[in-house]
Design a protein around this motif. Structure first.
Motif, PDB file in Angstrom:
ATOM      1  N   ALA A 106     -26.611 -18.217  18.126  1.00  0.00           N
ATOM      2  CA  ALA A 106     -25.530 -18.007  17.160  1.00  0.00           C
ATOM      3  C   ALA A 106     -24.607 -16.882  17.624  1.00  0.00           C
ATOM      4  O   ALA A 106     -23.384 -16.979  17.502  1.00  0.00           O
ATOM      5  CB  ALA A 106     -26.110 -17.685  15.782  1.00  0.00           C
ATOM      6  N   GLY A 107     -25.193 -15.831  18.191  1.00  0.00           N
ATOM      7  CA  GLY A 107     -24.381 -14.720  18.683  1.00  0.00           C
ATOM      8  C   GLY A 107     -23.466 -15.166  19.815  1.00  0.00           C
ATOM      9  O   GLY A 107     -22.279 -14.819  19.848  1.00  0.00           O
ATOM     10  N   ALA A 108     -24.014 -15.960  20.719  1.00  0.00           N
ATOM     11  CA  ALA A 108     -23.204 -16.449  21.845  1.00  0.00           C
ATOM     12  C   ALA A 108     -22.088 -17.353  21.339  1.00  0.00           C
ATOM     13  O   ALA A 108     -20.937 -17.253  21.778  1.00  0.00           O
ATOM     14  CB  ALA A 108     -24.089 -17.199  22.838  1.00  0.00           C
ATOM     15  N   LEU A 109     -22.407 -18.216  20.381  1.00  0.00           N
ATOM     16  CA  LEU A 109     -21.384 -19.102  19.819  1.00  0.00           C
ATOM     17  C   LEU A 109     -20.299 -18.290  19.124  1.00  0.00           C
ATOM     18  O   LEU A 109     -19.109 -18.596  19.231  1.00  0.00           O
ATOM     19  CB  LEU A 109     -22.023 -20.076  18.823  1.00  0.00           C
ATOM     20  N   ALA A 110     -20.709 -17.258  18.417  1.00  0.00           N
ATOM     21  CA  ALA A 110     -19.728 -16.420  17.726  1.00  0.00           C
ATOM     22  C   ALA A 110     -18.751 -15.830  18.731  1.00  0.00           C
ATOM     23  O   ALA A 110     -17.542 -15.802  18.504  1.00  0.00           O
ATOM     24  CB  ALA A 110     -20.434 -15.306  16.956  1.00  0.00           C
ATOM     25  N   ARG A 111     -19.272 -15.382  19.862  1.00  0.00           N
ATOM     26  CA  ARG A 111     -18.394 -14.816  20.881  1.00  0.00           C
ATOM     27  C   ARG A 111     -17.436 -15.870  21.412  1.00  0.00           C
ATOM     28  O   ARG A 111     -16.256 -15.609  21.643  1.00  0.00           O
ATOM     29  CB  ARG A 111     -19.251 -14.249  22.023  1.00  0.00           C
TER      30      ARG A 111
ATOM     31  N   PRO B  13     -16.649  -6.898   7.262  1.00  0.00           N
ATOM     32  CA  PRO B  13     -15.323  -6.356   6.926  1.00  0.00           C
ATOM     33  C   PRO B  13     -14.623  -5.695   8.112  1.00  0.00           C
ATOM     34  O   PRO B  13     -13.395  -5.684   8.186  1.00  0.00           O
ATOM     35  CB  PRO B  13     -15.622  -5.314   5.841  1.00  0.00           C
ATOM     36  N   SER B  14     -15.398  -5.165   9.069  1.00  0.00           N
ATOM     37  CA  SER B  14     -14.769  -4.481  10.193  1.00  0.00           C
ATOM     38  C   SER B  14     -14.309  -5.461  11.272  1.00  0.00           C
ATOM     39  O   SER B  14     -13.740  -5.053  12.272  1.00  0.00           O
ATOM     40  CB  SER B  14     -15.743  -3.462  10.789  1.00  0.00           C
ATOM     41  N   GLY B  15     -14.585  -6.750  11.071  1.00  0.00           N
ATOM     42  CA  GLY B  15     -14.118  -7.739  12.039  1.00  0.00           C
ATOM     43  C   GLY B  15     -15.125  -8.079  13.122  1.00  0.00           C
ATOM     44  O   GLY B  15     -14.822  -8.825  14.036  1.00  0.00           O
ATOM     45  N   GLU B  16     -16.320  -7.523  13.020  1.00  0.00           N
ATOM     46  CA  GLU B  16     -17.383  -7.846  13.970  1.00  0.00           C
ATOM     47  C   GLU B  16     -18.290  -8.918  13.378  1.00  0.00           C
ATOM     48  O   GLU B  16     -18.478  -8.976  12.165  1.00  0.00           O
ATOM     49  CB  GLU B  16     -18.251  -6.605  14.238  1.00  0.00           C
ATOM     50  N   TYR B  17     -18.865  -9.732  14.243  1.00  0.00           N
ATOM     51  CA  TYR B  17     -19.843 -10.696  13.752  1.00  0.00           C
ATOM     52  C   TYR B  17     -21.208 -10.020  13.609  1.00  0.00           C
ATOM     53  O   TYR B  17     -21.687  -9.383  14.543  1.00  0.00           O
ATOM     54  CB  TYR B  17     -19.969 -11.885  14.697  1.00  0.00           C
ATOM     55  N   GLN B  18     -21.799 -10.163  12.422  1.00  0.00           N
ATOM     56  CA  GLN B  18     -23.185  -9.745  12.222  1.00  0.00           C
ATOM     57  C   GLN B  18     -24.045 -10.995  12.321  1.00  0.00           C
ATOM     58  O   GLN B  18     -23.771 -11.982  11.642  1.00  0.00           O
ATOM     59  CB  GLN B  18     -23.364  -9.143  10.820  1.00  0.00           C
ATOM     60  N   VAL B  19     -25.067 -10.953  13.130  1.00  0.00           N
ATOM     61  CA  VAL B  19     -25.872 -12.153  13.344  1.00  0.00           C
ATOM     62  C   VAL B  19     -27.281 -11.929  12.803  1.00  0.00           C
ATOM     63  O   VAL B  19     -27.851 -10.855  12.972  1.00  0.00           O
ATOM     64  CB  VAL B  19     -25.941 -12.519  14.841  1.00  0.00           C
ATOM     65  N   ALA B  20     -27.813 -12.929  12.138  1.00  0.00           N
ATOM     66  CA  ALA B  20     -29.166 -12.840  11.597  1.00  0.00           C
ATOM     67  C   ALA B  20     -29.887 -14.157  11.826  1.00  0.00           C
ATOM     68  O   ALA B  20     -29.256 -15.195  12.023  1.00  0.00           O
ATOM     69  CB  ALA B  20     -29.123 -12.522  10.113  1.00  0.00           C
ATOM     70  N   ALA B  21     -31.202 -14.088  11.827  1.00  0.00           N
ATOM     71  CA  ALA B  21     -31.994 -15.302  12.004  1.00  0.00           C
ATOM     72  C   ALA B  21     -33.027 -15.390  10.887  1.00  0.00           C
ATOM     73  O   ALA B  21     -34.140 -14.909  11.025  1.00  0.00           O
ATOM     74  CB  ALA B  21     -32.680 -15.306  13.361  1.00  0.00           C
ATOM     75  N   PRO B  22     -32.619 -15.943   9.759  1.00  0.00           N
ATOM     76  CA  PRO B  22     -33.571 -16.062   8.653  1.00  0.00           C
ATOM     77  C   PRO B  22     -34.627 -17.116   8.965  1.00  0.00           C
ATOM     78  O   PRO B  22     -34.503 -17.883   9.916  1.00  0.00           O
ATOM     79  CB  PRO B  22     -32.686 -16.502   7.491  1.00  0.00           C
ATOM     80  N   ASP B  23     -35.639 -17.129   8.140  1.00  0.00           N
ATOM     81  CA  ASP B  23     -36.798 -17.985   8.396  1.00  0.00           C
ATOM     82  C   ASP B  23     -36.568 -19.388   7.850  1.00  0.00           C
ATOM     83  O   ASP B  23     -37.374 -19.914   7.082  1.00  0.00           O
ATOM     84  CB  ASP B  23     -38.025 -17.341   7.748  1.00  0.00           C
TER      85      ASP B  23
END
Lengths: 407, 407
Positions: free
Chosen positions: A197-202, A237-247
């Motif tokens: 998900a982080g790579a896709l966000a980038r 809000p700051s324009g950065e992607y926050q990435v999480a991996a819920p269960d």
DNA sequence: AATGTTTTTCTCGACAGTCGAGAAAATAAA
DNA sequence: TTTATTTTCTCGACTGTCGAGAAAAACATT
């Protein structure tokens, strides 16, 4: 509570901006940096001078003078400024990659898992391989600044501790044990799909940047395989992607559903994971202890049967799709509408799951309100996992670059 | 992408810090401000001088000189610096509160809803009442800096538009229409339970502060009534709580569940909302169009029956609890473990729902892993909604204080 | 009443950071 | 060699924070 601010923090932030641009958009000259960051030319001078002094960046000597005027000099990260090791733990092997600060792969090493590793000795075995990797490239252990580890399963959000994984089950593994004897890297442990998900966000961020459109406010990656993994990236809000991996894989699908390998009943994975699909297809009682491993060839056979018209096989895939669809619908009720990127070995059965998926999605009020989310299929998961490792670890190195070189 | 930083932003941030401390911990002197914010004495001087110059804060004249030494002079917000109007939209009435910048309630006005209001003319009706409220306190419209509106239902995350509500259904209401003719406030529209969660977050933050413990990383408020509302507060990396109100009430509970008033099938609310409970209790077919409104006395009667031993009534409440428990369990699979605060008129039936609730929670892998979340019952929802309005609107005024007074 | 003590607030100079403007540098073209 | 052009660097002004110590304002003591 808000945190206090100071001029030093301003510099730190703006240095980070410069490094981020340098990382994302190749070598850049003074003027280009000024344009891209919005910082004044004078500020760029000050920052690049400091970064040069700390040997974090360097000037690229080769200059192809395009037109008239003083030729531009480009800055790049100093590759030797620090190294990272990415470790991908999967069910059948361990993959180690040694990468320099510039993002170049230097060495790669694969270990096939020998039966069942001891969870306790796992960290020290990992440390041994890291040492070997360093020797092969004649690096000292101290130059390894980050070790980024990924696994399927559930990860502690604060410490590098693997809480549950398909490999070690409920026996948790604390990776901080690899430290010591000159090896003092920052350790980043991530769920594998979180990295995807982080790579896709980038990637979508870059696309939006190039097209001049707004980046999507959120996206998620759904990895289909023996288990089910989900990673969500959210624009903060700051324009950065926050990435999480819920269960997600162990979210409740049906209260009276099948027995999951985690020991619970009715998890999504128990219907939509490979073992769940097989269980449905062969009408094995749903409280049967699931297989620990299913060769992909078995799934291919089942899929072939389904495509040839086998009703029960078709049913199994449709039920899997339904579980995924309902789960995604529920997730969308708790989040906002976002595109879904399917990855993992299971995507090759997407055609068989599609009907169930659509049906499940359609049952959620959120989807009916906001419409179907965009659905994409991504075939090369491995590349994205590696990209995610680099994105995370190099970003981390950027943020700590100045402080680390001051020691 | 990261944003560029500058010295002005530092000042803005630190001014915000000072105002936040002033708001949360009464009048404070120079030294107290310096201690609480961590800013140096000199900086506090600079900031308070600027805020005084912009007439945002003022010195409190009365000085009770406690001991020896130069007496402290306390700063407070200037009450007349700006005003906010909080509007609470509920199914049977509209409640308007006029509050000054210091957080003091100046005037309150209630309108009972006359049958069904027109969604289209609703904003202008609201504007009329605002005008009346200003006249009564002889304020000019320009002094209203914020109008904070709350309703049950679903709210656009970016604009002050009510997307779905129990009152107007799917007809959306755009509240920016109240602006014009001297009235140019910032408009904040929030889901009601979002405000409750925000108020609770502030309370636990203060408690943690006083006890010297860490504030919880997240919490949620679950409002039980005719519908079901959920608000989630999350501690973000900067240490602030981010609050959201996802569409929990309409998350899919059971694919073949009851017909919901939203038109979908199987929403949580269709089983756990008052009308859902009644429908189950009286064995009305679950595809019956649900009642628009249920007098609470009906629910009380049903609860009395259940407590007297009526099996079907007991069953209805237990099913409601089960739906809530499963939903909360699913939420916890996608988030982290967090305390749950139950509010709303439905909490008086908590005893009847508890068994189902526990059963539903226990079915989720996430809860079995991490243990039961703390469950609290909050009786006075109204007070929390109002506190949430103030917290949100006054915080907004703090953040815009300096820029607004510069005009 | 005058002087010392204590506590708080304010002020001053040093330092860090950003910015705009213009000087300096480095090259191609004339 | 000179001129034009483009890029990079430097300087002074401005804003911000901080530490130290001066100034202020009270009480206590002689």
């Amino acid at each position: 509570m808000l945190a206090k601010s100071s001029t030093e923090i301003v510099r730190q932030q703006n240095s980070g901006l410069v490094l981020a641009q340098l990382r994302r958009h190749g070598p850049l000259s003074h003027t280009e940096l000024s344009d891209r960051t919005g910082l004044s030319s004078a500020t760029v001078s000050a920052i690049t001078a400091e970064l040069e002094r700390h040997q974090v960046i360097e000037r690229q000597e080769q200059a192809p003078p395009a037109g008239r005027g003083r030729p531009r000099v480009s800055f790049t990260q100093r590759r030797e400024c620090g190294y990272l090791i990415a470790v991908r733990i999967s069910s059948d092997q361990l993959e180690y990659s040694l990468v320099d600060y510039g993002g170049t792969l230097i060495d790669r090493l694969e270990e096939t898992r020998r039966g069942q590793d001891e969870a306790r000795s796992f960290a020290s075995a990992l440390r041994n391989t890291i040492e070997r990797l360093c020797e092969r490239s004649s690096l000292s252990l101290g130059e390894i600044r980050v070790v980024s580890i990924s696994s399927k399963g559930l990860v502690d959000p604060l410490q590098p501790v693997l809480l549950w994984s398909p490999v070690f089950g409920d026996v948790s593994v604390d990776f901080s044990a690899i430290r010591g004897g000159g090896l003092e890297p920052d350790i980043l442990l991530s769920n594998e799909t979180r990295l995807v998900a982080g790579a896709l966000a980038r990637i979508v961020e870059r696309q939006a940047d190039e097209r001049g459109t707004l980046p999507p406010r959120a996206l998620c990656a759904l990895s289909l395989g023996h288990g089910i993994g989900l990673g969500i990236a959210h624009l903060d809000p700051s324009g950065e992607y926050q990435v999480a991996a819920p269960d997600f894989g162990h979210m409740l699908h049906l209260a009276n559903g099948g027995l999951c390998r985690c020991g619970s009943i009715g998890c999504i994975e128990a219907t939509a994971g490979f073992y769940g699909i097989l269980r449905t297809a062969f009408e094995v009682p749903s409280d049967t202890i699931p297989a620990r491993f299913v060769p992909i060839i078995e799934m291919e056979k089942l899929a072939a049967n389904a495509r040839r018209g086998d009703r029960q096989a078709q049913f199994a895939f449709r039920q899997a799709g339904l579980a995924l669809g309902q789960g995604l619908g529920r997730m969308q009720s708790l989040n906002e509408k976002m595109p879904v990127y399917f990855t993992g070995p299971g995507v090759r059965f997407y055609d068989l799951m599609e009907r169930g998926l659509m049906e499940g999605l359609g049952q959620s009020r959120a989807i009916r309100r906001e419409g179907m989310p965009e659905l994409h299929i991504i075939l090369d998961e491995t590349a994205l996992v590696f990209a995610g490792h680099l994105d995370l670890a190099l970003g981390h190195m950027d943020r700590t670059a100045i402080s680390a070189s001051q020691e």
